[in-house]
Design an enzyme around this catalytic site. Structure first.
Site, mmCIF file in Angstrom:
data_model
loop_
_atom_site.group_PDB
_atom_site.id
_atom_site.type_symbol
_atom_site.label_atom_id
_atom_site.label_comp_id
_atom_site.label_asym_id
_atom_site.label_seq_id
_atom_site.Cartn_x
_atom_site.Cartn_y
_atom_site.Cartn_z
ATOM 1 N N ALA A 124 9.766 -5.906 9.183
ATOM 2 C CA ALA A 124 9.465 -4.649 9.858
ATOM 3 C C ALA A 124 7.958 -4.598 10.125
ATOM 4 O O ALA A 124 7.191 -5.395 9.585
ATOM 5 C CB ALA A 124 9.908 -3.456 9.022
ATOM 6 N N LYS A 125 7.532 -3.663 10.943
ATOM 7 C CA LYS A 125 6.112 -3.464 11.217
ATOM 8 C C LYS A 125 5.928 -2.109 11.856
ATOM 9 O O LYS A 125 6.838 -1.584 12.516
ATOM 10 C CB LYS A 125 5.584 -4.548 12.159
ATOM 11 C CG LYS A 125 4.089 -4.771 12.053
ATOM 12 C CD LYS A 125 3.716 -5.531 10.792
ATOM 13 C CE LYS A 125 2.223 -5.808 10.741
ATOM 14 N NZ LYS A 125 1.864 -6.624 9.556
#
Length: 435
Positions: A124-125
């Site tokens: 994720a980011k």
């Protein structure tokens, strides 16, 4: 399974035409790397398409009341690329360069990084389009809390766990932890990593990425017949990662000849005094003007005649225009995506070994995993325990990638990405499709 041609997927970039520049280039590079890995491991076209797309993408508006009473609206993103192997994991950056495509690429690289290092997380980011230097601490706190409030349905210790990145730090993580904890009515330390020690952070987390880079760099130098005490290095970037890399390389006996930051670069062929440079930067905020070195063109740092080059700033800094001029024997990627696909091909043709980001800078997510485990258990490890476990994981990852590289006659990047993609695809296959 029938192997995917991958050609149309390799060139896939954002459908959002408002997103341009380096973010789109980063996503294109990530997609090309995936396409190569898909061919190596023999992914079906359907499996390739699933891994090429994000599982969930969230764009939020962040209204901010500024200290002068005016109101502006910022834009934030959170991308969960893949959660087949565990909850999403990835940093949160505050930067004017943040774009949807950049965050997509970084989330994908996080998926591969976690899988490669056998960390039970997905990728994720997150990011907010903002220059944090232009906002007060109180404004940054309000931005952070509103951003997290908008994401409450999709984050959590079992869903998606943010961490610091460019423009954010342990204080930002404390604000996130408090915002989430207030929303659920209980203190939840494991909702973020990279927190201050006093609110559940892990010893060794702040320096983990830098230490991981150096653990792998030293082993790679030795693999190529270069002893650390007789080796030279240049480090691009003197932030969270680069500053630690300079320190730990110097402690290992490597002569660091040049260092740069966003303001400029300095060089000393006899070596830069790491401690003195840290003191100078603490006083001035930049490496520029350091008395123990002379100024140099920042772009030329990448082309210095050194044994080891560590790009530890942002993505895309090694590209087709400067790759032919790089003279380092070994490139170890401290940043995410610092080398474009075209540059990779040029460096390989020149015999320059590149230790890819998903291996080299994985120390941060490894110790983030340790912090998450400690938070869930409410039991804390010593700094020595953390570093020993980090070193074991980093060197184990290096050996796996090196073996794959030799066995399949692949570059280190292709070996690392293929290993990771194969693990994620296996998890997909075992879980099946619902419904």
């Amino acid at each position: 399974m029938a192997a995917s041609s991958g050609e149309h997927m390799a060139l896939t970039v954002s459908e959002d035409r408002a997103t341009q520049g380096s973010g789109s280039q980063a996503l294109a590079n990530a997609q090309r790397q995936l396409a190569t890995a898909a061919r190596v491991v023999g992914l079906s076209e359907g499996a390739h398409q699933m891994l090429a797309r994000s599982r969930r993408e969230v764009r939020v508006s962040i209204p901010l009341r500024r200290d002068d009473g005016s109101v502006e609206v910022l834009t934030g993103f959170r991308i969960q690329h893949n959660v087949s192997r565990g909850p999403g994991k990835g940093g949160l950056r505050f930067s004017p360069q943040v774009s949807l495509d950049e965050v997509r690429a970084l989330a994908m690289w996080m998926t591969w990084k976690c899988a490669l290092m056998d960390v039970p997380f997905g990728g994720a980011k997150g990011g907010v389009v903002i220059d944090p230097r232009l906002y007060s601490d109180a404004e940054l706190e309000r931005i952070t809390r509103r951003y997290i409030s908008e994401l409450l349905p999709v984050i959590g210790p079992e869903n998606d766990i943010p961490a610091p990145d460019i423009g954010t730090d342990e204080r930002t993580m404390a604000w996130i932890m408090d915002t989430y904890s207030v929303s659920v009515g209980a203190t939840v330390p494991s909702v973020v990593t990279g927190k201050p020690i006093s609110v559940g952070g892990s010893l060794g987390r702040a320096s983990a990425t830098s230490r991981g880079v150096v653990h792998v760099a030293l082993r790679a130098l030795e693999h190529f017949g270069l002893q650390p005490a007789a080796s030279t290095a240049a480090v691009q970037g003197f932030g969270k990662v680069g500053s630690g890399v300079v320190e730990f390389l110097s402690q290992a006996g490597v002569t660091v000849r040049a260092v740069s930051d966003q303001y400029g670069a300095i060089a000393n062929p006899r070596g830069i005094d790491s401690q003195a440079l840290h003191e100078h930067v603490a006083e001035t905020g930049t490496v520029v003007g350091f008395a123990g070195a002379t100024p140099m063109d920042a772009a030329r740092l990448l082309e210095l005649d050194v044994d080891l080059l560590v790009p530890a700033a942002v993505e895309g800094v090694i590209h087709a225009d400067n790759a032919p001029h790089i003279r380092a024997r070994l490139v170890v990627e401290g940043a995410n995506g610092p080398t474009t696909t075209a540059a990779d091909q040029i460096l390989e043709s020149k015999g320059v070994a590149v230790v890819p980001d998903i291996l080299a800078n994985a120390g941060g997510v490894i110790v983030s995993y340790f912090e998450w485990v400690q938070g869930n258990q409410s039991y804390w490890w010593s700094a020595h325990e953390v570093d020993e476990r980090l070193r074991e994981r980093m060197l184990g990852g290096w050996e796996r990638v090196l073996t794959m590289s030799h066995t399949r006659s692949l570059s280190l990047r292709d070996a690392a990405t293929a290993t990771a993609v194969g693990r994620v695809a296996e998890a997909h296959g075992l879980r099946g499709l619902y419904p």
